[in-house]
Design an enzyme around this catalytic site. Structure first.
Site, PDB file in Angstrom:
ATOM      1  N   GLY A  36       0.829  -1.211   0.000  1.00 24.20           N
ATOM      2  CA  GLY A  36       0.000   0.000   0.000  1.00 24.20           C
ATOM      3  C   GLY A  36       0.855   1.250   0.000  1.00 24.20           C
ATOM      4  CE1 TYR A  37       5.278   0.454   0.713  1.00 27.22           C
ATOM      5  CE2 TYR A  37       6.659   0.433  -1.236  1.00 27.22           C
ATOM      6  CZ  TYR A  37       6.424   0.043   0.068  1.00 27.22           C
ATOM      7  OH  TYR A  37       7.346  -0.745   0.698  1.00 27.22           O
ATOM      8  CB  SER A  38       0.381   4.058  -5.637  1.00 30.50           C
ATOM      9  OG  SER A  38       1.596   3.557  -6.097  1.00 30.50           O
ATOM     10  CB  SER A  75      -0.276  -5.788  -7.191  1.00 28.11           C
ATOM     11  OG  SER A  75       0.069  -4.864  -8.175  1.00 28.11           O
ATOM     12  CD  GLU A 119      10.002  -3.382  -7.499  1.00 27.70           C
ATOM     13  OE1 GLU A 119      10.202  -2.300  -6.934  1.00 27.70           O
ATOM     14  OE2 GLU A 119       9.064  -3.577  -8.269  1.00 27.70           O
TER      15      GLU A 119
HETATM   16  C1  FAD Z   1       0.447  -3.206 -12.913  1.00 36.08           C
HETATM   17  C2  FAD Z   1       0.694  -2.239 -11.804  1.00 36.08           C
HETATM   18  C3  FAD Z   1       0.835  -2.702 -10.523  1.00 36.08           C
HETATM   19  C4  FAD Z   1       1.032  -1.797  -9.480  1.00 36.08           C
HETATM   20  N1  FAD Z   1       1.122  -2.299  -8.211  1.00 36.08           N
HETATM   21  C5  FAD Z   1       1.230  -1.433  -7.179  1.00 36.08           C
HETATM   22  C6  FAD Z   1       1.215  -1.919  -5.836  1.00 36.08           C
HETATM   23  O1  FAD Z   1       1.117  -3.128  -5.580  1.00 36.08           O
HETATM   24  N2  FAD Z   1       1.288  -1.035  -4.831  1.00 36.08           N
HETATM   25  C7  FAD Z   1       1.404   0.307  -5.049  1.00 36.08           C
HETATM   26  O2  FAD Z   1       1.501   1.065  -4.092  1.00 36.08           O
HETATM   27  N3  FAD Z   1       1.408   0.804  -6.309  1.00 36.08           N
HETATM   28  C8  FAD Z   1       1.308  -0.033  -7.383  1.00 36.08           C
HETATM   29  N4  FAD Z   1       1.279   0.458  -8.662  1.00 36.08           N
HETATM   30  C9  FAD Z   1       1.287   1.895  -8.862  1.00 36.08           C
HETATM   31  C10 FAD Z   1       2.567   2.430  -9.482  1.00 36.08           C
HETATM   32  O3  FAD Z   1       3.633   2.374  -8.570  1.00 36.08           O
HETATM   33  C11 FAD Z   1       2.256   3.867  -9.937  1.00 36.08           C
HETATM   34  O4  FAD Z   1       1.258   3.774 -10.925  1.00 36.08           O
HETATM   35  C12 FAD Z   1       3.468   4.547 -10.482  1.00 36.08           C
HETATM   36  O5  FAD Z   1       4.388   4.825  -9.468  1.00 36.08           O
HETATM   37  C13 FAD Z   1       3.087   5.855 -11.201  1.00 36.08           C
HETATM   38  O6  FAD Z   1       2.285   6.657 -10.410  1.00 36.08           O
HETATM   39  P1  FAD Z   1       0.892   7.244 -10.956  1.00 36.08           P
HETATM   40  O7  FAD Z   1       0.089   6.123 -11.525  1.00 36.08           O
HETATM   41  O8  FAD Z   1       0.282   8.040  -9.862  1.00 36.08           O
HETATM   42  O9  FAD Z   1       1.275   8.175 -12.169  1.00 36.08           O
HETATM   43  P2  FAD Z   1       1.758   9.681 -12.084  1.00 36.08           P
HETATM   44  O10 FAD Z   1       2.779   9.830 -11.033  1.00 36.08           O
HETATM   45  O11 FAD Z   1       0.568  10.572 -12.008  1.00 36.08           O
HETATM   46  O12 FAD Z   1       2.456   9.853 -13.491  1.00 36.08           O
HETATM   47  C14 FAD Z   1       1.713  10.100 -14.692  1.00 36.08           C
HETATM   48  C15 FAD Z   1       2.714  10.365 -15.801  1.00 36.08           C
HETATM   49  O13 FAD Z   1       3.489  11.527 -15.484  1.00 36.08           O
HETATM   50  C16 FAD Z   1       4.879  11.218 -15.495  1.00 36.08           C
HETATM   51  N5  FAD Z   1       5.565  11.945 -14.425  1.00 36.08           N
HETATM   52  C17 FAD Z   1       5.174  12.094 -13.139  1.00 36.08           C
HETATM   53  N6  FAD Z   1       6.080  12.821 -12.442  1.00 36.08           N
HETATM   54  C18 FAD Z   1       7.068  13.137 -13.312  1.00 36.08           C
HETATM   55  C19 FAD Z   1       8.298  13.856 -13.210  1.00 36.08           C
HETATM   56  N7  FAD Z   1       8.700  14.402 -12.050  1.00 36.08           N
HETATM   57  N8  FAD Z   1       9.078  13.962 -14.315  1.00 36.08           N
HETATM   58  C20 FAD Z   1       8.709  13.416 -15.489  1.00 36.08           C
HETATM   59  N9  FAD Z   1       7.551  12.719 -15.653  1.00 36.08           N
HETATM   60  C21 FAD Z   1       6.750  12.569 -14.587  1.00 36.08           C
HETATM   61  C22 FAD Z   1       4.964   9.726 -15.249  1.00 36.08           C
HETATM   62  O14 FAD Z   1       6.155   9.187 -15.787  1.00 36.08           O
HETATM   63  C23 FAD Z   1       3.719   9.234 -15.978  1.00 36.08           C
HETATM   64  O15 FAD Z   1       4.023   9.087 -17.344  1.00 36.08           O
HETATM   65  C24 FAD Z   1       1.098  -0.407  -9.726  1.00 36.08           C
HETATM   66  C25 FAD Z   1       0.958   0.048 -11.041  1.00 36.08           C
HETATM   67  C26 FAD Z   1       0.745  -0.841 -12.060  1.00 36.08           C
HETATM   68  C27 FAD Z   1       0.564  -0.325 -13.458  1.00 36.08           C
END
Ligand code: FAD
Length: 387
Positions: free
Chosen positions: A122-124, A156, A240
């Site tokens: 539970g991070y995001s 996940s 990881e």
């Molecule tokens: C299949 C899958 C499994 C996952 N499992 C887990 C899980 O088990 N637990 C959990 O906690 N999370 C999980 N996640 C979440 C994942 O860690 C996040 O989706 C990821 O860190 C991106 O965050 P966000 O979706 O909020 O996108 P955002 O941070 O909103 O990013 C949107 C876009 O903006 C870009 N962006 C954002 N900031 C910047 C910057 N400073 N510079 C340049 N570009 C930038 C990103 O690259 C992306 O293209 C999972 C995601 C997926 C797809």
């Protein structure tokens, strides 16, 4: 970088190969739950699950080099995973070993090694993914408990996990957002937790939204000190991305891609005879080799006792790019049959390439997007100015 194995390491490699010869026949059904359960039991008996973890906590006490040999040999033979609790083994367990109390180690590590149940992460949060340090899910201490309120997303396997490793905010710090984050280990059946599965574009539902509504968590389930959850997370996530086993799985995918190119025709001839196809495959091969060399460089660093830091972002980035491009290329060379999905009679290799092409978010976004990896590489490895 000296790539020669010591006689002990050679002997260990032989032992792993002999084990695989005996216990993993070519035609073994790796999806059969009975076979996988028996496989995990045998690995556990050899202490190969958590092999590089200290023997005192039930690990194998193996060296980092032996661990790399084990993972490489297993991946080469397409063995089922080393242990069935993926998140427990990749980051929850290492974080508990590094920061947990004796009681937490005894309570959780044996179950992680046995794969007794699953952990989720539970991070995001809806507004804090890449910018994880600004997370807002809140925990307020009341006596011997924390009371948690807020939301997580993209969690996940939340639907079938028994525990969650959770990041919460216990205090606000205007000057440094990473301060005031605390890590809690929470049973998923605690009253006030609601899990809502999210469907992905490939049709599966393996992640979820998780809501916390006055969830009470005993203080003894805090991992590390209050306010130091960021440190715990960084340690945990570093586990990881070492990348060596992924190189083997990419190599296997490339071999399958070559076979696909041989059996797919273009203008009446195998696609593998097309110079353009050959050039693309050669380029994949070169990049996989580059990833292998990077992996070996990181392994050398670890063997010298130097911690792995930002450079693991290079492996994550390369792997994500290669998986996406190889999946797309496999669909592309199938021509009109490219869009066929799993289950369609004419889909090549049972539709595995289409599935790979549609599953790219798992490897690209999960664990940090390519943009974020590039920022890390630019700022922390190349020393370029901050974004
Ligand atoms: C299949 C899958 C499994 C996952 N499992 C887990 C899980 O088990 N637990 C959990 O906690 N999370 C999980 N996640 C979440 C994942 O860690 C996040 O989706 C990821 O860190 C991106 O965050 P966000 O979706 O909020 O996108 P955002 O941070 O909103 O990013 C949107 C876009 O903006 C870009 N962006 C954002 N900031 C910047 C910057 N400073 N510079 C340049 N570009 C930038 C990103 O690259 C992306 O293209 C999972 C995601 C997926 C797809």
């Amino acid at each position: 970088m000296d790539l020669t194995l010591t006689p002990e390491e050679e002997a260990f490699r032989d032992e792993v190969r002999a084990f695989l010869d005996e216990n993993l026949p070519q035609d073994a059904n790796r999806a059969d739950p009975g076979f996988v359960a028996e496989w995990q039991r045998k690995l556990r008996a050899k202490r190969w699950v958590g092999f590089s973890w200290p023997a005192e906590v039930g690990g194998g006490g193996g060296s980092i080099m032996q661990q790399a040999i084990l993972k490489e040999e297993m991946a080469r033979r397409k063995a089922p995973p080393l242990g069935s609790c993926f998140m427990g083994l990749t980051w929850v367990g290492p974080a508990i070993i590094a920061y947990g109390s004796e009681e937490q180690k005894q309570r959780f590590i044996p179950d992680i090694l046995d794969g007794a149940y699953q952990w989720c992460t539970g991070y995001s949060e809806p507004d804090h993914g890449s910018d994880l340090g600004a997370l807002q899910c809140k925990a307020v201490r009341e006596g011997d408990e924390y009371v948690v309120n807020g939301q997580k997303i993209w969690t996940s396997i939340a639907m079938w996990s028994k525990w969650i490793i959770l990041l919460v905010r216990t205090s606000q710090h205007a000057d440094d957002k990473h301060q005031g984050i605390t890590c809690l280990l929470v049973p998923m059946d605690t009253p006030g937790i609601t899990v809502r599965p999210i469907k992905n574009m490939a049709g599966g539902a393996m992640f979820a939204e998780v809501f916390f509504d006055d969830v009470r968590v005993p203080v003894e389930l805090r991992l590390g000190a209050e306010g130091e959850g960021w440190k715990v997370t960084i340690t945990a996530l570093a586990h990881e991305r070492s990348g060596i086993a992924e190189v083997e799985s990419l190599t296997r995918n490339l071999e399958a891609l070559k076979r696909l190119a041989q059996k797919t025709t273009r203008g009446g001839r195998p696609a593998s005879e097309d110079p353009g196809v050959r050039a693309r495959i050669a380029r994949f091969e070169t990049r996989i080799q580059a990833m292998r060399m990077n992996g070996l460089r990181y392994l050398t660093k670890q063997l010298r006792g130097e911690p792995l830091g930002s450079e693991t972002s290079v492996s994550k980035l390369l792997r994500a790019q290669l998986e996406v491009e190889m999946g797309d290329f496999a669909v592309e060379i199938q021509g009109a049959a490219g869009p066929l999905v799993e289950g369609a009679e004419a889909a090549a290799d049972g539709g595995r390439w289409q599935k790979m092409a549609l599953s790219w978010p798992e490897v690209v976004i999960g664990g940090g997007t390519p943009n974020i990896q590039k920022n890390i590489i630019a700022e922390r490895i190349l020393g370029l100015p901050k974004d």
